[in-house]
Write an enzyme that holds these catalytic residues in place. Structure first.
Site, short mmCIF file in Angstrom:
data_model
loop_
_atom_site.label_atom_id
_atom_site.label_comp_id
_atom_site.label_asym_id
_atom_site.label_seq_id
_atom_site.Cartn_x
_atom_site.Cartn_y
_atom_site.Cartn_z
N SER A 188 -32.11 57.78 -11.65
CA SER A 188 -31.51 58.38 -10.53
C SER A 188 -30.80 57.29 -9.53
O SER A 188 -30.33 56.16 -10.07
CB SER A 188 -32.27 59.20 -9.39
OG SER A 188 -31.36 60.16 -8.97
N HIS A 333 -32.65 67.37 -13.32
CA HIS A 333 -32.81 65.90 -12.65
C HIS A 333 -34.23 65.47 -12.68
O HIS A 333 -35.26 65.98 -11.89
CB HIS A 333 -32.23 65.84 -10.95
CG HIS A 333 -31.97 64.49 -10.67
ND1 HIS A 333 -31.11 63.75 -11.14
CD2 HIS A 333 -32.68 63.64 -9.58
CE1 HIS A 333 -31.10 62.53 -10.31
NE2 HIS A 333 -32.02 62.67 -9.65
C1 GCU Z 1 -29.77 61.59 -3.90
C2 GCU Z 1 -28.51 60.83 -4.29
C3 GCU Z 1 -28.34 60.42 -5.51
C4 GCU Z 1 -29.27 59.70 -6.20
C5 GCU Z 1 -30.52 60.67 -5.90
C6 GCU Z 1 -32.05 60.01 -6.43
O1 GCU Z 1 -29.54 62.92 -4.65
O2 GCU Z 1 -27.42 61.64 -3.59
O3 GCU Z 1 -27.02 59.57 -5.79
O4 GCU Z 1 -29.23 59.47 -7.60
O5 GCU Z 1 -30.72 60.84 -4.43
O6 GCU Z 1 -32.10 58.73 -6.35
O7 GCU Z 1 -32.62 60.86 -6.57
#
Ligand code: GCU
Length: 362
Positions: A188, A333
């Site tokens: 992420s 995710h």
């Molecule tokens: C949020 C953000 C993302 C990121 C994510 C994370 O959702 O909008 O861009 O990748 O956090 O790091 O878990």
């Protein structure tokens, strides 16, 4: 699909064809990304590391855990952060994977430590908050050394990436690891960080971004429904980027880069883009698009870049054969075992096919 702006046309308008052209173009690309997105990468400083404690009974007694401390020596003072290092038993240099993670504990839901060790890899783990906080506090830890005093001053992603490179400075002094297999993985926001670190630091031979999405692997101009846009990310997390990014992020078509530039700065080394089918926010199809868009950079070096399909993969399928790999896991995710298996398979594929990756200096 048209990948704009044109990766293979340099700042003077010449088309990039050869490896030498691409070598020069990489510097331009890095400058574009530093100036407009992540902020300039600060120069390195001398680094020292030390082993604070050691546990030889790690992973069923098949590895040794070293709790270490990295010290970055600035003129004004010294900045320290911890790093856990697990090295499998047995003689000879080991392939290494560095993970930058969200929590301090090595035994974390995102890190199947024993499985990684059983696959013969050494593992170094860094907790991102130990480098600097994930917020707009530019006095915190490392951030205090890098003032936010101009439009292209480093954002937090650059600082986390810089910290990983300093940890690598120390790791390479140990002489325990194969310099042709230095991996880095992040999930992420830390997948964005992993890509940016590898783009700048040519000692990293294999990088994996997991569900990195917007401003990571995802091609911003092809944003799909439910995906995160550059303007949304800049208003929610302006501190991840340089101040200038907040000014220019709204008109995505006017941005002087897209995310295939970020992948291309890693060429001719190896990059694996992992997506998850249930992660619309990170926009898997756009993550795959960047792989396609970045491919010409590898071709200019005369090596195989993206060897996969153009269309979206079925769940738990991917392509690991070129130096740009892509894998789409089922599920949400997360940084899970299948993501790690995909990265280890990607690395092993290159090792087994004698596709030798030459690590360069930073
Ligand atoms: C949020 C953000 C993302 C990121 C994510 C994370 O959702 O909008 O861009 O990748 O956090 O790091 O878990």
């Amino acid at each position: 699909m048209v990948f704009a702006p044109d990766l293979m046309r340099d700042n003077s308008g010449n088309i990039v064809v050869s490896d030498n052209d691409m070598y020069r173009r990489r510097k331009e690309i890095l400058e574009i990304l530093q100036k407009n997105a992540y902020g300039f990468m600060p120069s390195k400083v001398p680094v020292e590391g030390r082993i604070i404690s050691k546990d030889p009974k790690t992973c069923s007694g098949n590895a040794v855990l070293y709790n270490t401390e990295i010290s970055c020596i600035f003129n004004s003072s010294v900045f320290h952060f911890p790093m856990s290092l697990v090295v499998p038993n047995g003689s000879g240099r080991k392939p290494l994977i560095i993970v930058i993670n969200f929590r301090p504990c090595l035994y974390d839901m995102y890190i199947p430590v024993e499985e990684i060790i059983d696959n013969g890899f050494a593992l170094a783990q860094i907790y991102y908050n130990d480098i600097t906080s994930d917020d707009g506090n530019f006095e915190d830890r490392l951030a205090a050394f890098f003032p936010r005093n101009n439009d292209s001053a480093p954002g937090k992603i650059t600082m986390w990436a810089w910290g990983v490179s300093r940890a690598l400075d120390y790791l390479l002094t140990l002489g325990w690891f194969k310099e042709e297999t230095i991996g880095l993985i992040g999930h992420s926001r830390l997948g964005k960080t992993a890509l940016w670190c590898a783009a700048n630091d040519q000692r990293i031979t294999h990088v994996c971004s997991n569900d990195s999405g917007c401003m990571g692997a995802a091609y911003a101009r092809s944003l799909h429904d439910g995906g995160e846009s550059t303007s949304v990310i800049a208003s929610a997390f302006p501190f991840w980027f340089c101040p200038r990014f907040s000014e220019i992020c709204r008109g995505v078509n006017a941005l002087p880069f897209d995310q295939h530039f970020l992948l291309a700065a890693i060429a001719p080394r190896c990059v694996l883009v992992n997506s998850a089918s249930g992660d619309a926010w990170a926009d898997p199809a756009s993550e795959q698009n960047s792989c396609v868009g970045a491919d010409p950079a590898w071709r200019a070096y005369g090596v195989k870049g993206y060897a996969g399909q153009l269309n979206t993969y079925n769940e738990n399928e991917g392509n690991f054969s070129g130096r740009i790999g892509y894998f789409k896991r089922s599920g949400i995710h997360f940084l899970g075992r299948k993501d790690w298996q995909s990265f280890m398979r990607f690395i092993n594929n290159h090792i087994n096919s004698n596709d030798e990756i030459i690590a360069e200096g930073e």
